[in-house]
Design an enzyme around this catalytic site. Structure first.
Site, mmCIF file in Angstrom:
data_model
loop_
_atom_site.group_PDB
_atom_site.id
_atom_site.type_symbol
_atom_site.label_atom_id
_atom_site.label_comp_id
_atom_site.label_asym_id
_atom_site.label_seq_id
_atom_site.Cartn_x
_atom_site.Cartn_y
_atom_site.Cartn_z
ATOM 1 N N ASN A 276 -10.618 -2.743 2.417
ATOM 2 C CA ASN A 276 -9.780 -2.504 0.197
ATOM 3 C C ASN A 276 -10.998 -2.226 -0.066
ATOM 4 O O ASN A 276 -12.257 -2.551 0.819
ATOM 5 C CB ASN A 276 -8.942 -4.010 0.828
ATOM 6 C CG ASN A 276 -8.026 -4.517 1.144
ATOM 7 O OD1 ASN A 276 -7.185 -3.351 1.203
ATOM 8 N ND2 ASN A 276 -7.550 -5.778 1.438
ATOM 9 N N TYR B 242 0.545 -4.011 12.275
ATOM 10 C CA TYR B 242 1.375 -2.424 11.481
ATOM 11 C C TYR B 242 1.614 -1.404 12.703
ATOM 12 O O TYR B 242 1.987 -0.476 11.928
ATOM 13 C CB TYR B 242 -0.745 -2.178 11.820
ATOM 14 C CG TYR B 242 -1.223 -3.077 10.371
ATOM 15 C CD1 TYR B 242 -1.917 -4.279 10.421
ATOM 16 C CD2 TYR B 242 -1.731 -1.710 9.629
ATOM 17 C CE1 TYR B 242 -1.763 -4.324 8.970
ATOM 18 C CE2 TYR B 242 -2.372 -2.372 7.851
ATOM 19 C CZ TYR B 242 -2.451 -3.702 7.862
ATOM 20 O OH TYR B 242 -3.110 -4.537 7.201
ATOM 21 N N HIS C 141 0.786 -1.365 -0.105
ATOM 22 C CA HIS C 141 0.019 -0.147 0.257
ATOM 23 C C HIS C 141 0.887 1.362 -0.099
ATOM 24 O O HIS C 141 0.569 2.081 0.397
ATOM 25 C CB HIS C 141 -0.583 0.303 1.268
ATOM 26 C CG HIS C 141 -2.571 -0.924 1.136
ATOM 27 N ND1 HIS C 141 -3.090 -0.859 0.762
ATOM 28 C CD2 HIS C 141 -1.595 -2.297 1.503
ATOM 29 C CE1 HIS C 141 -3.830 -2.286 1.014
ATOM 30 N NE2 HIS C 141 -3.261 -2.610 1.823
HETATM 31 FE FE1 HDE Z 1 -2.340 -5.235 5.281
HETATM 32 N N1 HDE Z 1 -0.471 -3.959 5.845
HETATM 33 N N2 HDE Z 1 -1.628 -6.858 6.628
HETATM 34 N N3 HDE Z 1 -4.119 -5.736 4.701
HETATM 35 N N4 HDE Z 1 -3.033 -2.739 5.080
HETATM 36 C C1 HDE Z 1 -0.148 -2.712 5.886
HETATM 37 O O1 HDE Z 1 1.122 -1.151 7.318
HETATM 38 C C2 HDE Z 1 -0.703 -6.544 7.349
HETATM 39 C C3 HDE Z 1 -4.266 -7.146 4.956
HETATM 40 C C4 HDE Z 1 -4.840 -2.721 4.530
HETATM 41 O O2 HDE Z 1 -3.126 3.425 3.604
HETATM 42 C C5 HDE Z 1 1.250 -2.037 6.723
HETATM 43 O O3 HDE Z 1 0.843 0.983 7.927
HETATM 44 C C6 HDE Z 1 -0.479 -8.237 7.288
HETATM 45 C C7 HDE Z 1 -6.271 -6.892 4.694
HETATM 46 C C8 HDE Z 1 -4.330 -1.236 4.516
HETATM 47 O O4 HDE Z 1 -1.485 3.105 5.306
HETATM 48 C C9 HDE Z 1 1.532 -3.159 7.002
HETATM 49 C C10 HDE Z 1 -2.162 -8.985 6.484
HETATM 50 C C11 HDE Z 1 -6.550 -5.959 4.691
HETATM 51 C C12 HDE Z 1 -3.962 -1.033 4.313
HETATM 52 C C13 HDE Z 1 0.290 -4.077 6.520
HETATM 53 C C14 HDE Z 1 -2.054 -7.929 6.387
HETATM 54 C C15 HDE Z 1 -5.598 -4.885 4.876
HETATM 55 C C16 HDE Z 1 -2.537 -2.020 4.734
HETATM 56 C C17 HDE Z 1 1.673 -1.650 5.454
HETATM 57 C C18 HDE Z 1 -2.176 -10.137 6.950
HETATM 58 C C19 HDE Z 1 -7.569 -5.651 4.052
HETATM 59 C C20 HDE Z 1 -3.057 1.135 4.117
HETATM 60 C C21 HDE Z 1 2.264 -0.174 6.006
HETATM 61 C C22 HDE Z 1 -2.584 -10.941 7.911
HETATM 62 C C23 HDE Z 1 -8.287 -5.259 5.488
HETATM 63 C C24 HDE Z 1 -2.847 1.415 5.273
HETATM 64 C C25 HDE Z 1 1.576 -0.104 7.340
HETATM 65 C C26 HDE Z 1 -2.535 3.293 5.061
HETATM 66 C C27 HDE Z 1 -1.171 -1.940 5.127
HETATM 67 C C28 HDE Z 1 0.304 -6.063 7.376
HETATM 68 C C29 HDE Z 1 -3.188 -8.281 5.500
HETATM 69 C C30 HDE Z 1 -5.753 -3.456 4.614
HETATM 70 C C31 HDE Z 1 2.897 -3.847 6.668
HETATM 71 C C32 HDE Z 1 0.375 -8.948 8.035
HETATM 72 C C33 HDE Z 1 -6.913 -8.608 5.187
HETATM 73 C C34 HDE Z 1 -5.841 -0.964 3.459
HETATM 74 O O5 HDE Z 1 1.601 -3.904 8.158
#
Ligand code: HDE
Length: 697
Positions: free
Chosen positions: A153, A367, A80
């Site tokens: 999402n 996060y 993202h």
């Molecule tokens: Fe994320 N995800 N994600 N994700 N995600 C990040 O955090 C993570 C997942 C989502 O505009 C990171 O700040 C793991 C699902 C959005 O700043 C990080 C898993 C969904 C955004 C991270 C998921 C998301 C992130 C990278 C699996 C939909 C952007 C930067 C367990 C519900 C937020 C950050 C923004 C961002 C980890 C799965 C949505 C790496 C470990 C499911 C919208 O922490």
């Protein structure tokens, strides 16, 4: 003098009395200083040993400026990274009091500030806005009980079921490790290798390959919390909840060929669209809705609510609309706000709680951890965009890098009995009003196992495919053909096809035919898929509300064009809520029939028809003759036709339409009798035209 936010000067507070003064020069104007406040006499030349001599190490002004610049970037988000954001508010319209004690979900009529960041997932921060990808939809509510971040999402399910697979998924989709490409694209070997080997991705693949993966505008995407959460009421009773955002403009998409061309014409297409809409007061709006399930209702479902690869069909458990969100202010500073905002699924408020979804559980760690590496300090919550604005934080956590607070007194522990901490000794826990985790029963042995109830990887993928309209099914099949055509390893392609046979035989056949390969045996399914009743809510074409609101119309003009027709199209389109831009061969504009000048908003070569939802070609005979020698003009018409858009035109434009291969149909409208007939076809795509212009799978 502009205020400090929009100006490059700052007022500083000095001394005990805290009086504020601004540095001014002899003429009273704000003067440039170093970061430590020393006034600068020359911001154009570095300090040298003579006018042509070497620069001196002593030049602290040069060093400070360059060094600050060298460190202007922070590590981009691992996923993202590419995002666009806006401020706004959330207003509750229906109380969930019976289910939740959260004030944000119970105080009807209250407006709560929000900051929303939309993003693509796979590409880097500088990548384009329109690749085929999932879109992030992260909302920070600054509530009176602390920040609540709903980090969702535009697709309601996810690729994987357990957080432990997330690094593998992301490594597979990002650019390949040795070659560093492709950027922002899933169409490559490693991604599809992972997909084929992990059948649990099947459902999400259907969504990502559907037109949801190529949205028209960030204002036109749905949003989903994805993971199942809990609501907890005053009596500590809990229900399961799924969160939904529904755009007022309806969910809308581009066509694939269009998305690819937009990427070249305007890599910032979505960012610009969001910014411009808000800038001119066209505020994007979403309904906020919930699906609520008791434990018994959840138990009765043929799948597990803790499995993030599954959705709950709206037809089984209808959405209850409880509020609306309006985005009405652009960020003042991209870096300070959009880049530094830190979303945390652990930002939760009393009355909302997590479920045991193993994907969500992993996110609860990830996060916070990622923010530490990105923002570099445990004090990232003190950055203005991350501060709990609805209620300030108060606790005895202290110090750390970039501590901006100047805490006073000796009391930095609890309990304490120091007078200076106040009669109560400073902030204390609040057993009643504070966050209490729902006492979910847990009595199990420790295991590393996937629950049996997570074993069905195909039924909902099938449900999604079968719930699409015919054009959407064709796009989905063609998207898989496109992606698998970029895969170079035959065995990877075959494994994906073997999985597709479990989703839907006809889909697998379409894809195999589109690739011109034999269909392999179906792969063994852990759990045999079953048929569900189609869910019309999963189609976007089927529920598209129509209308020109929020859409864009481009009018191509030449010298000698009829100004009355231009005006008529403009009035009709704007009257229906569209924004209108004039496109001309030269940016200085044209001289209309009768001698009036018309300014252009865009020059033809830089403003192709992919920038618009519908076009009009209003030209003179001579102007048209000129355009026949201009490839950009021919493409303007040809692409609009190919992208199923309405084309309004004057009779003089016919030679251009002929050269561009535009054939008469309901979407090609003669404007000689006025522009009224243009609005309806301009309000939607001409799906019937598609078989004429594209070989779909
Ligand atoms: Fe994320 N995800 N994600 N994700 N995600 C990040 O955090 C993570 C997942 C989502 O505009 C990171 O700040 C793991 C699902 C959005 O700043 C990080 C898993 C969904 C955004 C991270 C998921 C998301 C992130 C990278 C699996 C939909 C952007 C930067 C367990 C519900 C937020 C950050 C923004 C961002 C980890 C799965 C949505 C790496 C470990 C499911 C919208 O922490």
């Amino acid at each position: 003098m502009a205020d400090a936010k929009t100006d490059t000067t700052f007022s500083t507070t000095h001394g005990e009395g805290g009086e504020t003064h601004q540095q001014t020069g002899a003429g009273g104007e704000a003067r440039t200083t170093t970061n430590h406040g020393a006034p600068i006499s020359d911001n154009q030349n570095s300090l040298k040993a003579g006018p042509r001599g070497p620069s001196l190490l002593e030049d602290f002004i040069l060093r400070e400026k360059i060094q600050h610049f060298d460190h202007e970037r922070i590590p981009e988000r691992i996923v993202h990274a590419r995002g666009s954001a806006a401020h706004g508010y959330f207003e509750l319209t229906d109380s969930l009091e019976e289910f939740s004690r959260a004030r944000i979900l119970t105080e009807v009529g209250e407006k709560t500030e929000v900051f929303v960041r939309f993003s693509t997932v796979a590409g880097g921060a500088g990548s384009v806005d329109t690749p085929r990808d999932v879109r992030g939809f992260a909302v920070k509510f600054y509530t009176k009980e602390g920040n609540w971040d709903l980090v969702g999402n535009n697709i309601p399910v996810f690729f994987i079921q357990d957080a432990i697979k997330f690094p593998d998924l992301v490594h597979a989709v990002k650019m390949e490790a040795d070659r560093g490409y492709p950027q922002a694209a899933s169409a490559h070997d490693t991604f599809w290798d992972f997909v084929g080997l992990m059948p649990e991705t099947s459902h999400m693949i259907m969504w990502a390959m559907s037109d949801r993966g190529i949205p028209r505008s960030l204002r036109m995407i749905e949003g989903f919390g994805v993971n199942t959460f809990r609501l907890v009421n005053d009596d500590d009773e809990a229900v399961f909840v799924k969160f939904h955002w529904r755009p007022k403009l309806g969910a809308q998409s581009t066509t694939w060929d269009e998305a690819v061309k937009i990427a070249g014409a305007d890599p910032d297409f979505h960012r610009r669209d969001l910014y411009e809409a808000i800038d001119k007061g066209d505020f994007p709006e979403w309904e906020f809705a919930v699906q609520i399930l008791t434990q018994d209702e959840a138990d009765a479902l043929p799948f597990d609510v803790l499995d993030a690869t599954k959705l709950i069909p709206e037809e089984l458990h209808p959405l209850r609309v409880i509020g609306r969100m309006v985005l009405d202010r652009n960020p003042d500073n991209f870096f300070a706000e959009t880049e530094q905002v830190a979303f945390l699924p652990t930002n939760i408020v009393p009355g909302i709680d997590f479920s045991e979804d193993p994907l969500l559980q992993g996110r609860l760690f990830s996060y916070q951890d990622t923010q530490l590496s990105r923002l570099g300090t445990v004090n990232f919550h003190q950055l203005p965009i991350n501060q709990a604005k609805g209620c300030p934080f108060q606790n005895f956590q202290r110090d750390g890098q970039m501590q901006t607070q100047v805490f006073t007194g000796r009391a930095n522990y609890e309990p304490n009995s120091l007078a200076e901490a106040g009669e109560e000794g400073g902030p204390r826990e609040d057993p009643k009003g504070g966050f209490r985790s729902f006492a979910a029963p847990v009595e199990q042995t420790k295991v590393r196992l996937r629950a049996e109830s997570f074993a069905d990887h195909y039924s909902q993928a099938r449900l999604f495919y079968r719930s699409q309209t015919e054009p959407e099914q064709a796009h989905l099949a063609s998207a898989i053909v496109f992606e698998l055509s970029k895969v170079t390893l035959d065995h990877v392609r075959d494994r994906v096809l073997g999985n597709l046979r479990n989703v839907d035989e006809t889909l697998a056949e379409r894809v195999a035919k589109g690739l011109n390969v034999d269909l392999p045996e179906a792969n063994e399914a852990f759990s045999a898929p079953f048929d569900m009743d189609p869910s019309p809510a999963l189609s976007i074409v089927g529920k598209y509300p129509g209308g020109l609101e929020g859409r864009a119309v481009g009018i191509l003009v030449t010298d000698g064009a009829d100004g009355a027709v231009v005006e008529a199209v403009k009035a009709a389109a704007e009257g229906a809520g569209a924004s209108v831009k004039i496109v001309a061969p030269k940016i200085g504009g044209v001289t209309l029939k009768g001698g009036k000048a018309l300014k252009a908003d865009g020059q033809l070569a830089g403003t192709p028809s992919v920038m618009f939802d519908a076009i009009a070609i209003v030209v003179s005979e001579e102007g048209c003759a000129e355009l026949l020698k201009e490839g950009a003009a021919i493409d303007f018409a040809k692409d609009a036709f190919g992208h199923l858009k309405a084309i309004g035109h004057t009779a003089e434009a016919q030679p251009l339409l002929d050269k561009a291969g535009v054939e008469a149909d309901a979407g090609v409208v003669d404007l000689s009798d006025g522009a009224d007939g243009f609005v309806e076809p301009a309000s939607t795509r001409q799906w019937d035209r598609e078989p004429k212009v594209r070989m779909l799978a």
